[in-house]
Structure formats: C-alpha cells, structure tokens
Scaffold this motif. Structure first.
Motif, short mmCIF file in Angstrom:
data_model
loop_
_atom_site.label_atom_id
_atom_site.label_comp_id
_atom_site.label_asym_id
_atom_site.label_seq_id
_atom_site.Cartn_x
_atom_site.Cartn_y
_atom_site.Cartn_z
N LYS A 1 0.83 -1.19 0.00
CA LYS A 1 0.00 0.00 0.00
C LYS A 1 0.87 1.25 0.00
O LYS A 1 2.05 1.21 0.34
N ALA A 2 0.24 2.36 -0.36
CA ALA A 2 0.95 3.65 -0.35
C ALA A 2 1.34 4.03 1.07
O ALA A 2 0.64 3.71 2.04
N ARG A 3 2.53 4.70 1.16
CA ARG A 3 3.00 5.27 2.42
C ARG A 3 3.36 4.22 3.48
O ARG A 3 3.17 4.44 4.66
N VAL A 4 3.91 3.08 3.05
CA VAL A 4 4.31 2.06 4.03
C VAL A 4 5.82 1.82 4.05
O VAL A 4 6.28 0.94 4.77
N GLY A 5 6.60 2.56 3.21
CA GLY A 5 8.05 2.47 3.28
C GLY A 5 8.73 1.74 2.14
O GLY A 5 9.90 1.38 2.26
N LYS A 6 8.03 1.53 1.03
CA LYS A 6 8.65 0.85 -0.10
C LYS A 6 9.84 1.64 -0.65
O LYS A 6 10.91 1.09 -0.88
N SER A 7 9.64 2.93 -0.85
CA SER A 7 10.72 3.77 -1.39
C SER A 7 11.89 3.83 -0.42
O SER A 7 13.06 3.77 -0.82
N THR A 8 11.61 3.93 0.85
CA THR A 8 12.66 3.98 1.87
C THR A 8 13.45 2.67 1.86
O THR A 8 14.69 2.68 1.96
N SER B 1 19.58 0.04 -2.12
CA SER B 1 20.36 0.47 -3.28
C SER B 1 21.44 1.48 -2.96
O SER B 1 22.38 1.64 -3.72
N GLY B 2 21.29 2.20 -1.86
CA GLY B 2 22.23 3.27 -1.56
C GLY B 2 21.91 4.55 -2.32
O GLY B 2 22.65 5.52 -2.24
N LEU B 3 20.83 4.53 -3.07
CA LEU B 3 20.40 5.72 -3.80
C LEU B 3 19.61 6.62 -2.86
O LEU B 3 19.09 6.17 -1.84
N GLY B 4 19.48 7.88 -3.23
CA GLY B 4 18.81 8.83 -2.35
C GLY B 4 17.47 9.30 -2.87
O GLY B 4 16.92 8.76 -3.83
N GLU B 5 16.99 10.35 -2.24
CA GLU B 5 15.70 10.95 -2.55
C GLU B 5 15.62 11.41 -4.01
O GLU B 5 14.55 11.35 -4.62
N GLN B 6 16.74 11.83 -4.57
CA GLN B 6 16.76 12.32 -5.96
C GLN B 6 16.41 11.20 -6.93
O GLN B 6 15.69 11.41 -7.90
N GLN B 7 16.93 9.99 -6.68
CA GLN B 7 16.70 8.88 -7.59
C GLN B 7 15.44 8.07 -7.23
O GLN B 7 14.76 7.58 -8.11
N ILE B 8 15.20 7.88 -5.96
CA ILE B 8 14.02 7.14 -5.50
C ILE B 8 13.27 8.04 -4.52
O ILE B 8 13.51 7.99 -3.30
N PRO B 9 12.38 8.87 -5.03
CA PRO B 9 11.72 9.84 -4.16
C PRO B 9 10.69 9.21 -3.24
O PRO B 9 10.08 8.19 -3.57
N THR B 10 10.54 9.79 -2.08
CA THR B 10 9.43 9.47 -1.19
C THR B 10 8.53 10.70 -1.22
O THR B 10 8.98 11.80 -1.52
N GLY B 11 7.28 10.54 -0.98
CA GLY B 11 6.38 11.68 -1.11
C GLY B 11 5.33 11.71 -0.01
O GLY B 11 4.99 10.69 0.57
N SER B 12 4.81 12.89 0.22
CA SER B 12 3.80 13.04 1.26
C SER B 12 2.42 13.23 0.64
O SER B 12 1.48 13.52 1.34
N THR C 1 6.17 5.87 -6.22
CA THR C 1 6.80 4.66 -6.77
C THR C 1 5.72 3.72 -7.30
O THR C 1 5.83 2.52 -7.16
N ALA C 2 4.72 4.27 -7.92
CA ALA C 2 3.63 3.46 -8.46
C ALA C 2 3.97 2.90 -9.84
O ALA C 2 3.13 2.29 -10.47
N VAL C 3 5.19 3.11 -10.29
CA VAL C 3 5.63 2.55 -11.58
C VAL C 3 6.75 1.55 -11.33
O VAL C 3 7.45 1.61 -10.32
N ARG C 4 6.91 0.66 -12.27
CA ARG C 4 7.96 -0.35 -12.16
C ARG C 4 9.32 0.31 -12.31
O ARG C 4 9.55 1.11 -13.21
N SER C 5 10.23 -0.03 -11.43
CA SER C 5 11.59 0.51 -11.46
C SER C 5 12.58 -0.64 -11.48
O SER C 5 12.31 -1.71 -10.92
#
Length: 147
Positions: free
Chosen positions: A99-106, A112-123, A128-132
């Motif tokens: 579900k949305a807002r459960v920590g998938k992006s985090t 991956s070691g990638l940050g907010e720029q590459q894998i954004p989290t949002g309020s 991240t509703a698209v395949r990456s």
C-alpha cells in the motif's frame, strides 16, 4: 550503499555462481544418460531379433519401454539449462509491493544506496507506483532510470 548490504549481495551472487559447475555437470550427465538409453534400446531390439531367445526373457525385454523414459530427459535438460542461465546472471531480482506510504521507497533507498533524488518518497501522491529497475554493481556507482 551500506557495506553490509553490498557485501551480502556480492556473497549471494558468488554463492549462486559457485553452483554453476554442478548444474553443468548435471546437464552433461543427463545428456549421457539419454545417449545410453538410446543405445540400450538398440541392444534390446537386437536381442529381441535373436531366434533362440527364451520366451520369458523375450516377454521381459518387450516390457521395457526405454524410449518412454528417454523422452522425459529433454525436459530435465531444459529445466537445468534454465537454472544455469539464471545462476549465471549477475543480478538479483527483488520485488517490492504494498500500500501507499508504508516504506517501499525507503526500503529501496536503503538497499540500493540511492537517495531521494533517484528514488523519491512523497507526502502526497504515490511516487513509486511505476515499475523501477535498480542494478547493483561492485565497480560502478551510478543509476540509470527509465520512465
């Protein structure tokens, strides 16, 4: 990337690749078994053409269906070849859904070691509703993102 995660990924890949010789050996073994069964069928056919063959032996030999056994071997070899191909890859596939807002992006950022720029989290809207696809490399430190 956290050294523990990076080294764990490298360890998984090395362990997986260390099993390749056994898989190749099994493919070779099953290929040989297939040839041996074909030869056995030829020998049985030859014996059955003997004129002075005891009837009970003839009945026993006729009951052996070598080709029905041999016909299953290509599937075994195909499955082992698929496994060989998968174990030869230098990638690990990890699926993350929820579900949305459960920590998938985090989680993806941490792995991956990638940050907010590459894998954004949002309020607001899900981000991240698209395949990456994120690829790990011990030698390169970059991200390629396709939208």
């Amino acid at each position: 990337m956290d050294i523990n995660i990076s080294s764990k990924i490298d360890e998984i890949l090395q362990t997986r690749q260390s099993k390749l010789p056994k898989i190749v050996s099994e493919i070779d073994r099953w290929s040989k078994v297939s040839l041996d069964l074909k030869q056995l069928d030829q020998v049985i056919t030859s014996i059955l053409h003997e004129q002075h063959l005891a009837e009970d032996l003839r009945v026993s030999l006729q009951s052996i269906n070598v080709l029905s056994i041999e016909s299953k071997i290509p599937k075994v070899i195909s499955d082992l070849s698929w496994l060989k191909e998968r174990f030869s890859r230098n990638t690990i596939n990890i699926g993350v859904s929820g579900k949305a807002r459960v920590g998938k992006s985090t989680l993806l950022q941490k792995i991956s070691g990638l940050g907010e720029q590459q894998i954004p989290t949002g309020s607001g809207l899900p981000v991240t509703a698209v395949r990456s696809q994120i690829y790990h490399s011990s030698t390169q430190h970059r991200a390629t993102i396709q939208f």
